[in-house]
Design an enzyme around this catalytic site. Structure first.
Site, PDB file in Angstrom:
ATOM      1  N   SER A  52       0.860  -1.179   0.000  1.00 13.55           N
ATOM      2  CA  SER A  52       0.000   0.000   0.000  1.00 13.55           C
ATOM      3  C   SER A  52       0.896   1.228   0.000  1.00 13.55           C
ATOM      4  O   SER A  52       1.810   1.323  -0.819  1.00 13.55           O
ATOM      5  CB  SER A  52      -0.937  -0.032   1.212  1.00 13.55           C
ATOM      6  OG  SER A  52      -1.824   1.066   1.182  1.00 13.55           O
ATOM      7  N   HIS A  79      -3.460  -1.030  -2.975  1.00 11.38           N
ATOM      8  CA  HIS A  79      -4.603  -0.145  -2.785  1.00 11.38           C
ATOM      9  C   HIS A  79      -4.522   0.930  -3.864  1.00 11.38           C
ATOM     10  O   HIS A  79      -3.696   1.834  -3.779  1.00 11.38           O
ATOM     11  CB  HIS A  79      -4.574   0.497  -1.397  1.00 11.38           C
ATOM     12  CG  HIS A  79      -4.781  -0.481  -0.296  1.00 11.38           C
ATOM     13  ND1 HIS A  79      -4.563  -0.193   1.030  1.00 11.38           N
ATOM     14  CD2 HIS A  79      -5.198  -1.771  -0.313  1.00 11.38           C
ATOM     15  CE1 HIS A  79      -4.825  -1.255   1.766  1.00 11.38           C
ATOM     16  NE2 HIS A  79      -5.204  -2.219   0.969  1.00 11.38           N
ATOM     17  N   ASP A 171      -4.328  -4.312   6.386  1.00 13.92           N
ATOM     18  CA  ASP A 171      -4.709  -5.208   5.303  1.00 13.92           C
ATOM     19  C   ASP A 171      -3.614  -6.255   5.086  1.00 13.92           C
ATOM     20  O   ASP A 171      -2.438  -5.938   5.045  1.00 13.92           O
ATOM     21  CB  ASP A 171      -4.932  -4.407   4.022  1.00 13.92           C
ATOM     22  CG  ASP A 171      -5.696  -5.206   2.978  1.00 13.92           C
ATOM     23  OD1 ASP A 171      -6.162  -6.304   3.315  1.00 13.92           O
ATOM     24  OD2 ASP A 171      -5.827  -4.718   1.843  1.00 13.92           O
TER      25      ASP A 171
END
Length: 989
Positions: A52, A79, A171
């Site tokens: 990310s 992301h 995540d």
């Protein structure tokens, strides 16, 4: 082996070496190469890379150090912002030779290929196919890395690899649990090398990360790992592991002495795989070297101990199974218990406590739903002290609560600085304690036992013994809950199946199983039980109570017990004796829990007062002279109220009996003559009591209404807070996506800046004059060499072309530019300046992304070219003037065959003109024989690089013979560029 191991065969070191006997743990190289050749497109492993914020740099460092021929397939999940195009494929192509694909639905993964998640999508893998699901903006927070890791673990099992790189949030930390449980490899970027440490730190906190490395270290590990295309991740070593019995005995003894557990009772394959994994992770040279490390490093010994226990758990794991417990299993268990009794449960192998707390939450919710007053005691045990410490604290990070509903999280957890703290009412229901199910005595009188996914790691004989202990621990009709892959074995007949899929069983009866299975003698070498061949339980029923005897007891009670009712301390009916229905009458309408409401009014008043006195003094109370109604013929009754205290759980019951009035016999109990009590007074007191009860009930209802309103307000506030938290999480996710996009654009900007610098350097040093105009004819860019022609300065960028003067003798230049913009056709012309300079001017349409976005005006100075051309023309004229008067035929012919010059004498020989000769070849001008003669002579001249004269011949229509001499003419590179042609008359002999 010693005789102490005659029951459950303790796994010796030789059993481990038989599992892997003095041989390498890798497949033969030849077979690997053959397989790789045959299935070159099939990846050996699929590597999921989650990144990310700040992950772009880590991804580049990873693939810059990763070879292209690992045989693995790589799926990068980021992301990504839904509003911007990702440039990851362009950026990554600079660092790897592997093909890069932006994933399409159903795309098949291939070895040595990289796959990128597209924006607005979530990605999963099923077998060797990638699938895309549109991300729904209304779903709130999205966790694409977790989603992919979960599917990767399901499809590729031990051949899955999860890599967590830089990023904020958590995540990936849920998905790596699935990869770890499936036997896959889990790698996390080290916090020190991460730009943002949220994702790596969350991954490490799960305790399932196999390796923590920098991007370069991850690349090196994957390269080594790729050399072994098997399902066993422990093959990640350079040298073969050889196991001998002495070293294995020493390792098992270290574990037994330090941790108090003999892993010889665990399955050999499981134990060996875990030991090999630790050998790999510790980077030991060989197995003996690893045993030496264990002897010196207690931290590594504890890591091995923790790995062997395989503690993978979470809240409400397998939600469908918990739904079955909540809807059918637990309600029956709880309803069967008497008020005030204790519900006793045991969660064996509880690890960090998630399953025990999940059970406690279910029981708490059911007690409220069923309005039951029960004491709850849940024993949660494990052999791993560190896991029990975590469980006892009752504090969990947000990742651990991912499978729990928002309502339960809000109700049973409080957010603190360290995570989410369980509520005290749930925590006090559970007792955490160290316990080894193999050697320690079980708990007893249990209603429920849960032991999920622990028995599968034991040997079959140990499994049978543990299940026998669970049978002993459970009460009749108690419930046993096992893992999906576990069975009851040979004592299945002692349990009734409640749910075959979720392995929920109910104990049929209280029966002592065979002595051989229940005997356990712990010692320093393991367990000593009876022969493993006698694992099956004998189905004996010697201790069962004869049902016929119980029926005889019931008949005796019916015959000899007076009419009466048995009530609990809440005045609820427990049992009716004799002809009690004569004195207790049910009323139409909804039944009430208060059994006294079924009594006639005259009996009700006496019974109510007597119950209070009997409960206070714990003495039997008698009422004499009672009548059921005003009828004179109504029998006179004697009512007795006897308190009964249970010795098992201190519960109090009351036996109310009704007998016709007999002569009063003094038995030491208190007797009251109702005739002494004024009937009017009793009626008044009853009326006042009823009024007070109504007033009290009204006040209670008002308080309940206010309380409900406050609860509703509180729930709205909590809901608003949750919405704000959800919004914050969404903003956090958007921020991560924007940071990812920003990182990619920063990288692209760097490349564009570098390209701009190169263009500026080129413009500053090139001689050609370039002027870029946009579609509105405003100045966009220009080179220094053209600035003097148009009087341009650096600050003139953006100004209109019409506002500048120029030195070109072309007043309609602006019209020329407009015409090119309209027609999109280039314009070219030689133009002279005011000071006499000459330029070759070209105006070209400027195309950007497939459309005309302006023009490019190019000026090439040709002053010297024009001067040289004039000089050349003069030289040509002088040459013509010199050879024209001569009577010798002279011409110039290109090597290709066409004539470029001929004087009049040459033309006269062939009876033609100079104009007709220029541009023609011998074949065009002469007959075929003559043309071939001349072509042959010219070819020899070119080949020998010297003058060659043809044979004599007479031109057509002429009697005089001539010869033609061809002389090579070389250019500056000494290459033959043309031929000089001279005609010479042949004098007659």
């Amino acid at each position: 082996m010693k005789n102490a191991f005659h029951c459950i065969p303790r796994l010796s070191a030789s059993a481990f070496t038989r599992f892997n006997p003095k041989r390498t743990m890798t497949a033969p190289k030849e077979s690997l190469e053959s397989d790789r050749t045959t299935h070159s497109d099939i990846p050996t492993h699929v590597v999921g890379v989650g990144a990310s914020a700040g992950g772009l740099e880590a991804i580049e460092r990873l693939f810059r150090n990763l070879t292209w021929d690992t045989g693995m397939a790589f799926v990068i999940v980021q992301h990504l912002s839904p509003d911007f195009k990702s440039l990851m494929d362009e950026l990554l192509a600079r660092w790897t030779d592997m093909p890069i694909h932006r994933v399409d639905e159903g795309m098949q993964v291939q070895a040595n290929h990289i796959y990128l998640i597209p924006p607005k999508m979530e990605i999963t893998i099923d077998g060797d196919q990638l699938h895309l699901v549109c991300k729904n903006p209304s779903d709130g927070l999205s966790l694409p890395i977790d989603i992919f890791f979960h599917s990767l673990a399901r499809s590729w099992q031990a051949q899955s690899v999860a890599v967590v790189l830089s990023g904020t949030g958590s995540d990936g930390s849920r998905g790596i649990r699935s990869v770890h449980e499936a036997g896959g490899l889990v790698i996390s970027q080290s916090v020190e090398t991460s730009k943002f440490d949220g994702m790596p730190r969350s991954a490490e906190n799960t305790g399932v990360v196999d390796m923590v490395l920098g991007p370069e270290g991850i690349a090196e590990t994957l390269i080594r790992y790729s050399g072994f295309p098997t399902a066993d991740k422990t093959q990640l070593i350079d040298k073969p592991i050889v196991v001998d019995e002495d070293s294995m005995n020493r390792l098992l003894r270290l574990l037994r002495d330090e941790c108090g557990i003999d892993f010889a009772f665990y399955k050999s394959a499981t134990v060996m795989r875990r030991i090999e994994r630790r050998v790999l992770l510790s980077q030991s040279v060989d197995f003996d070297d690893y045993v030496e490390l264990l002897d010196d490093d207690r931290d590594e010994l504890n890591s091995l101990y923790k790995d062997l226990l395989i503690g993978v758990t979470q809240f409400f794991r397998d939600p469908a199974a918990y739904d079955r417990l909540q809807l059918e299993v637990l309600p029956d268990l709880l309803k069967d218990l008497e008020p005030g009794c204790q519900f006793r449960a045991w969660v064996a192998g509880c690890a960090t406590g998630e399953e025990a707390y999940s059970l406690a939450i279910l029981v708490y919710e059911l007690l409220e739903e069923l309005n039951l007053q029960l004491d709850v005691k849940i024993f949660a045990t494990d052999v791993h002290k560190a896991s029990l410490d975590i469980a006892s604290a009752g504090i969990y990070i947000e990742n651990n609560l991912s499978e729990m509903t928002l309502e339960r999280r809000r109700r049973f957890f409080t957010r603190t600085a360290h995570g989410y703290q369980l509520s005290p009412e749930i925590r006090q229901m559970i007792v955490f304690a160290p316990h080894n199910v193999i050697v320690d005595a079980p708990f007893t009188k249990l209603d429920f036992v849960s032991c999920r996914n622990m028995l599968i790691y034991f040997q079959n004989e140990v499994q049978a013994r543990v299940i026998t202990l669970f049978h002993f621990a459970l009460k009749k009709n108690g419930v046993l809950w096992l893992g999906p892959s576990e069975t009851l074995g040979e004592i299945a007949a002692e349990f009734a199946t409640v749910d075959r899929h979720w392995k929920i069983y109910r104990k049929r009866r209280d029966v002592r199983l065979t002595r051989e299975l229940s005997l356990a003698i712990p010692n320093d070498r393991g367990l000593s039980l009876s022969s493993s061949r006698q694992v099956a339980a004998n189905q004996t029923a010697s201790s069962m109570v004869d049902r016929s005897l119980a029926n005889a007891y019931d008949q005796l009670l019916e015959t000899h017990m007076p009419a009466g009712v048995l009530l609990d301390d809440q005045r609820r009916l427990v049992h009716l004796f004799g002809n009690a229905m004569t004195y207790v009458q049910l009323k139409p309408g909804r039944p009430t829990a208060d059994a006294l409401e079924w009594f006639p009014p005259r009996l009700r008043a006496a019974a109510s007062g007597g119950l209070h006195r009997a409960a206070r003094e714990l003495e039997t109370v008698h009422f004499n002279g009672l009548k059921m109604d005003e009828d004179e013929n109504s029998p006179i009754l004697r009512m007795g109220i006897q308190p009964i205290v249970s010795k098992e759980n201190d519960a109090t019951y009351f036996m109310i009996t009704f007998t016709p009035m007999d002569p009063i016999i003094s038995d030491g109990s208190t007797e009251l003559q109702v005739g002494d009590v004024s009937s009017d007074r009793l009626t008044t007191l009853e009326s006042e009591l009823t009024l007070m009860r109504e007033n009290l009930q009204s006040a209670i209802e008002e308080l309940e209404t206010s309380n409900e309103e406050l609860q509703a307000t509180n729930e709205e506030m909590v809901a608003s807070n949750e919405e704000l938290q959800s919004t914050n999480e969404e903003l956090h996710s958007v921020n991560e996506e924007l940071y990812t996009v920003n990182g990619e654009y920063q990288k692209k900007i760097g490349e564009l800046t570098e390209l701009t610098d190169d263009m500026n350097h080129l413009f500053e040093h090139m001689d050609a004059g370039l002027l870029f105009l946009d579609s509105d004819m405003n100045v966009r860019k220009f080179t220094p060499s053209i600035a003097s022609v148009f009087s341009l300065l650096p600050q003139d960028l953006g100004r209109s072309f019409g506002s500048f003067t120029h030195r070109l003798n072309r007043p309609q230049l602006a019209d020329d530019i407009s015409s090119v913009l309209k027609t999109q056709k280039p314009f070219e012309k030689e133009i002279k300046t005011d000071n006499g300079e000459w330029y070759q001017m070209q105006i070209q349409p400027y195309r950007s992304r497939g459309r005309i976005d302006g023009v490019v005006l190019e000026l090439f100075e040709i002053t010297n070219i024009k001067k040289n051309r004039r000089q050349l023309n003069r030289s040509v004229e002088q040459f013509r003037a010199a050879i024209e008067p001569l009577h010798i035929g002279i011409a110039i012919r290109k090597t290709e065959g066409a004539y470029t010059f001929a004087n009049q004498a040459f033309a006269d020989v062939f009876a033609t003109t100079c104009e007709k000769i220029v541009g023609k070849t011998d074949a065009d001008l002469f007959s075929e024989p003559l043309a071939k003669l001349l072509q042959k002579a010219s070819a020899v001249a070119i080949a020998q690089r010297k003058s060659v004269t043809s044979k004599a011949f007479a031109p057509e229509g002429d009697d005089e013979k001539i010869t033609v001499t061809f002389t090579p003419i070389c250019d500056d590179a000494n290459a033959i560029d043309a031929l000089g042609v001279r005609i010479t008359p042949v004098k007659p002999v």
